[in-house]
Design a protein around this motif. Structure first.
Motif, PDB file in Angstrom:
ATOM      1  N   UNK A 143      -7.791  -1.944 -14.473  1.00 27.50           N
ATOM      2  CA  UNK A 143      -7.252  -2.311 -15.770  1.00 27.50           C
ATOM      3  C   UNK A 143      -8.078  -3.251 -16.355  1.00 27.50           C
ATOM      4  N   UNK A 144      -8.273  -4.389 -15.622  1.00 24.15           N
ATOM      5  CA  UNK A 144      -9.307  -5.431 -15.944  1.00 24.15           C
ATOM      6  C   UNK A 144     -10.065  -5.998 -14.738  1.00 24.15           C
ATOM      7  N   UNK A 145     -10.947  -7.158 -14.860  1.00 27.53           N
ATOM      8  CA  UNK A 145     -11.636  -7.344 -13.552  1.00 27.53           C
ATOM      9  C   UNK A 145     -10.779  -8.135 -12.503  1.00 27.53           C
ATOM     10  N   UNK A 146      -9.508  -8.332 -12.796  1.00 24.48           N
ATOM     11  CA  UNK A 146      -8.537  -8.703 -12.046  1.00 24.48           C
ATOM     12  C   UNK A 146      -7.616  -7.727 -11.216  1.00 24.48           C
ATOM     13  N   UNK A 147      -7.034  -6.648 -12.157  1.00 25.05           N
ATOM     14  CA  UNK A 147      -6.041  -5.904 -11.684  1.00 25.05           C
ATOM     15  C   UNK A 147      -6.446  -4.360 -11.416  1.00 25.05           C
ATOM     16  N   UNK A 148      -6.071  -3.749 -10.378  1.00 28.92           N
ATOM     17  CA  UNK A 148      -6.449  -2.167 -10.258  1.00 28.92           C
ATOM     18  C   UNK A 148      -4.913  -1.738 -10.138  1.00 28.92           C
ATOM     19  N   UNK A 149      -4.954  -0.280 -10.246  1.00 29.39           N
ATOM     20  CA  UNK A 149      -3.685   0.451 -10.090  1.00 29.39           C
ATOM     21  C   UNK A 149      -4.345   1.642  -9.199  1.00 29.39           C
ATOM     22  N   UNK A 150      -3.712   1.882  -7.937  1.00 27.93           N
ATOM     23  CA  UNK A 150      -4.076   2.839  -6.928  1.00 27.93           C
ATOM     24  C   UNK A 150      -2.746   3.786  -6.758  1.00 27.93           C
ATOM     25  N   UNK A 151      -2.979   5.184  -7.265  1.00 25.80           N
ATOM     26  CA  UNK A 151      -1.764   5.891  -6.939  1.00 25.80           C
ATOM     27  C   UNK A 151      -2.079   6.953  -5.943  1.00 25.80           C
ATOM     28  N   UNK A 152      -1.228   7.515  -5.065  1.00 23.58           N
ATOM     29  CA  UNK A 152      -1.855   8.361  -4.086  1.00 23.58           C
ATOM     30  C   UNK A 152      -0.291   9.362  -3.871  1.00 23.58           C
ATOM     31  N   UNK A 153      -0.737  10.799  -3.343  1.00 20.14           N
ATOM     32  CA  UNK A 153       0.072  11.532  -2.826  1.00 20.14           C
ATOM     33  C   UNK A 153      -0.384  12.145  -1.453  1.00 20.14           C
ATOM     34  N   UNK A 154       0.450  11.948  -0.474  1.00 26.19           N
ATOM     35  CA  UNK A 154       0.032  12.391   0.850  1.00 26.19           C
ATOM     36  C   UNK A 154       0.810  13.740   1.298  1.00 26.19           C
ATOM     37  N   UNK A 155       0.130  14.735   1.692  1.00 28.32           N
ATOM     38  CA  UNK A 155       1.033  15.908   2.021  1.00 28.32           C
ATOM     39  C   UNK A 155       0.731  16.123   3.629  1.00 28.32           C
ATOM     40  N   UNK A 156       1.985  16.194   4.466  1.00 29.54           N
ATOM     41  CA  UNK A 156       1.768  16.672   5.706  1.00 29.54           C
ATOM     42  C   UNK A 156       1.614  18.094   6.161  1.00 29.54           C
ATOM     43  N   UNK A 157       0.581  18.043   7.072  1.00 28.16           N
ATOM     44  CA  UNK A 157      -0.073  19.541   7.401  1.00 28.16           C
ATOM     45  C   UNK A 157       0.780  19.852   8.909  1.00 28.16           C
ATOM     46  N   UNK A 158       1.094  19.093   9.601  1.00 23.37           N
ATOM     47  CA  UNK A 158       1.717  19.388  10.826  1.00 23.37           C
ATOM     48  C   UNK A 158       3.142  18.855  10.954  1.00 23.37           C
ATOM     49  N   UNK A 159       4.078  19.467  11.681  1.00 23.99           N
ATOM     50  CA  UNK A 159       5.504  19.268  11.919  1.00 23.99           C
ATOM     51  C   UNK A 159       5.599  17.646  12.149  1.00 23.99           C
ATOM     52  N   UNK A 160       4.621  16.877  12.650  1.00 29.20           N
ATOM     53  CA  UNK A 160       4.807  15.686  13.091  1.00 29.20           C
ATOM     54  C   UNK A 160       4.471  14.804  12.062  1.00 29.20           C
ATOM     55  N   UNK A 161       4.187  15.149  11.020  1.00 33.91           N
ATOM     56  CA  UNK A 161       3.790  14.314   9.813  1.00 33.91           C
ATOM     57  C   UNK A 161       4.990  14.501   8.764  1.00 33.91           C
ATOM     58  N   UNK A 162       5.341  13.514   8.005  1.00 33.12           N
ATOM     59  CA  UNK A 162       6.255  13.469   7.009  1.00 33.12           C
ATOM     60  C   UNK A 162       5.840  14.602   5.991  1.00 33.12           C
ATOM     61  N   UNK A 163       6.794  15.331   5.140  1.00 32.66           N
ATOM     62  CA  UNK A 163       6.493  16.287   4.273  1.00 32.66           C
ATOM     63  C   UNK A 163       5.523  15.903   3.192  1.00 32.66           C
ATOM     64  N   UNK A 164       6.011  14.356   2.622  1.00 33.29           N
ATOM     65  CA  UNK A 164       4.776  13.852   1.987  1.00 33.29           C
ATOM     66  C   UNK A 164       5.308  12.475   1.711  1.00 33.29           C
ATOM     67  N   UNK A 165       4.194  11.670   1.212  1.00 40.02           N
ATOM     68  CA  UNK A 165       4.491  10.261   1.032  1.00 40.02           C
ATOM     69  C   UNK A 165       3.765  10.082  -0.494  1.00 40.02           C
ATOM     70  N   UNK A 166       4.406   9.446  -1.425  1.00 40.03           N
ATOM     71  CA  UNK A 166       3.920   9.038  -2.635  1.00 40.03           C
ATOM     72  C   UNK A 166       3.884   7.617  -2.779  1.00 40.03           C
ATOM     73  N   UNK A 167       3.057   7.010  -3.255  1.00 35.84           N
ATOM     74  CA  UNK A 167       2.740   5.459  -3.466  1.00 35.84           C
ATOM     75  C   UNK A 167       2.025   4.946  -4.506  1.00 35.84           C
ATOM     76  N   UNK A 168       2.112   3.665  -4.759  1.00 34.22           N
ATOM     77  CA  UNK A 168       1.417   3.313  -5.835  1.00 34.22           C
ATOM     78  C   UNK A 168       1.375   1.694  -5.602  1.00 34.22           C
ATOM     79  N   UNK A 169      -0.087   1.254  -5.643  1.00 32.46           N
ATOM     80  CA  UNK A 169      -0.303  -0.180  -5.303  1.00 32.46           C
ATOM     81  C   UNK A 169      -0.986  -0.904  -6.244  1.00 32.46           C
TER      82      UNK A 169
END
Length: 356
Positions: free
Chosen positions: A325-351
């Motif tokens: 956004x500027x020299x101080x602020x950044x926006x990070x978005x992510x989507x994580x998809x699980x590939x094994x039964x021991x992993x959550x189906x998905x994780x959606x996040x923003x920082x």
């Protein structure tokens, strides 16, 4: 046609690297010229992937929120085989759906141009829905129950040291040491109770945990190299979970079972690539795998025994977008998809990391 500033002589040591790094005189200018110049979006990738502040910055406040979804179905058989072919008994399908919403604040401070520390404080809300067949004695009739909990999660602390600063020939190499405290509510000793009087198969916990119940120490190493406009990164870590004694680990109402629990130590590794398609925007894709052996329990005065089925292999594929956004602020978005039964189906996040 004559340069205003004459070229600086190469006072490098072995391998073409500068002999000194004091940032003054010809030697300091030579090292600065040897370091690749990153765009703002590439700097955001460095900060996001290595989970450290840019070391020249003093203070970064990184606030984020994420939603983790987990959905698992399990076939439940209660009976026996007759003549090795005919099953006599009850066949039920159980399903668990779970959402975990976590908001956390990660405060990072750069002590020097190579050392930084941070503390991460999460707050977690959990909702789970348990669905089981067998209501009224019929396998095709289901009943369900829900549970909710909200509390502080496990607070963790980190120390980062930049072993190598990136140059045109060498990558950026950062070592880290993290400690996680069991400040969240423990999963041990939570009792299961029958929710539906017509369905003895349906049992649900009285509350949901927000922590692991253990102290652990994680040592990690991350590497990153910039090939403008591409950034390559990878990491490896080892988590040692410290054994802990609990006054009760039983989930049965009216039963108390003291024990010492040692969950498996985790080895995690992964890597990925990020592409800066403008000075302020970049996209990334990464793969992560975590291996955890079986957990063990020990009754007072006894010896450790393994917990069947507790060994896990978690793998995920993560897609990210970063915007400066500027020299101080950044926006990070992510989507994580699980590939094994021991992993959550998905994780959606923003920082939203904000650097002062």
């Amino acid at each position: 046609g004559v340069p205003v500033n004459p070229p600086v002589p190469d006072n490098s040591g072995g391998g073409g690297l500068p002999a000194a790094t004091d940032g003054t005189g010809a030697v300091g200018q030579t090292q600065k010229a040897a370091q690749p110049v990153r765009t703002q979006s590439e700097d955001a990738v460095v900060q996001n992937q290595q989970h450290t502040p840019l070391f020249e910055h003093k203070l970064t406040m990184d606030w984020g929120i994420s939603d983790t979804y987990y959905d698992r179905r399990q076939l439940q058989l209660s009976g026996f085989l007759a003549l090795d072919a005919i099953f006599l008994g009850n066949i039920n399908l159980g399903e668990t759906k779970s959402h975990q919403v976590m908001a956390d604040l990660d405060t990072r401070y750069g002590l020097t141009d190579r050392i930084s520390v941070d503390v991460d404080v999460p707050y977690i809300y959990r909702h789970s829905n348990f669905i089981v067949g067998g209501a009224g004695g019929a396998a095709n009739t289901v009943s369900d129950a829900s549970a909710n909990s909200s509390d502080i999660g496990d607070v963790n602390f980190g120390l980062y040291y930049e072993i190598l600063k990136e140059t045109n020939s060498l990558p950026d190499l950062v070592g880290s040491l993290r400690v996680k405290a069991p400040t969240g509510s423990s999963p041990f000793g939570i009792k299961l109770q029958q929710v539906d009087a017509d369905n003895t198969n349906l049992v649900a916990p009285t509350k949901l945990p927000t922590g692991t119940g253990f102290w652990n120490i994680t040592a990690g190493l991350s590497v990153l190299k910039t090939y403008d406009p591409v950034v390559l990164f990878g990491s490896v870590s080892y988590t040692y979970n410290i054994a802990r004694s609990f006054s009760d680990i039983s989930s049965v109402i009216g039963q108390t079972e003291p024990a010492t629990v040692k969950i498996g130590d985790v080895v995690q590794f992964g890597g990925g690539v990020a592409l800066a398609f403008s000075d302020k925007d970049s996209a990334s894709i990464s793969y992560t795998m975590a291996l955890e052996p079986e957990s063990q329990t020990k009754a007072p005065g006894g010896t450790y025994s393994k917990v069947p089925g507790s060994e896990t292999t978690a793998a995920a594929l993560t897609f990210g977008l970063n915007h400066v956004v500027n020299k101080h602020l950044t926006i990070n978005g992510s989507v994580s998809v699980g590939l094994t039964p021991d992993t959550p189906n998905f994780v959606i996040g923003v920082r939203f990391p904000y650097t002062f």
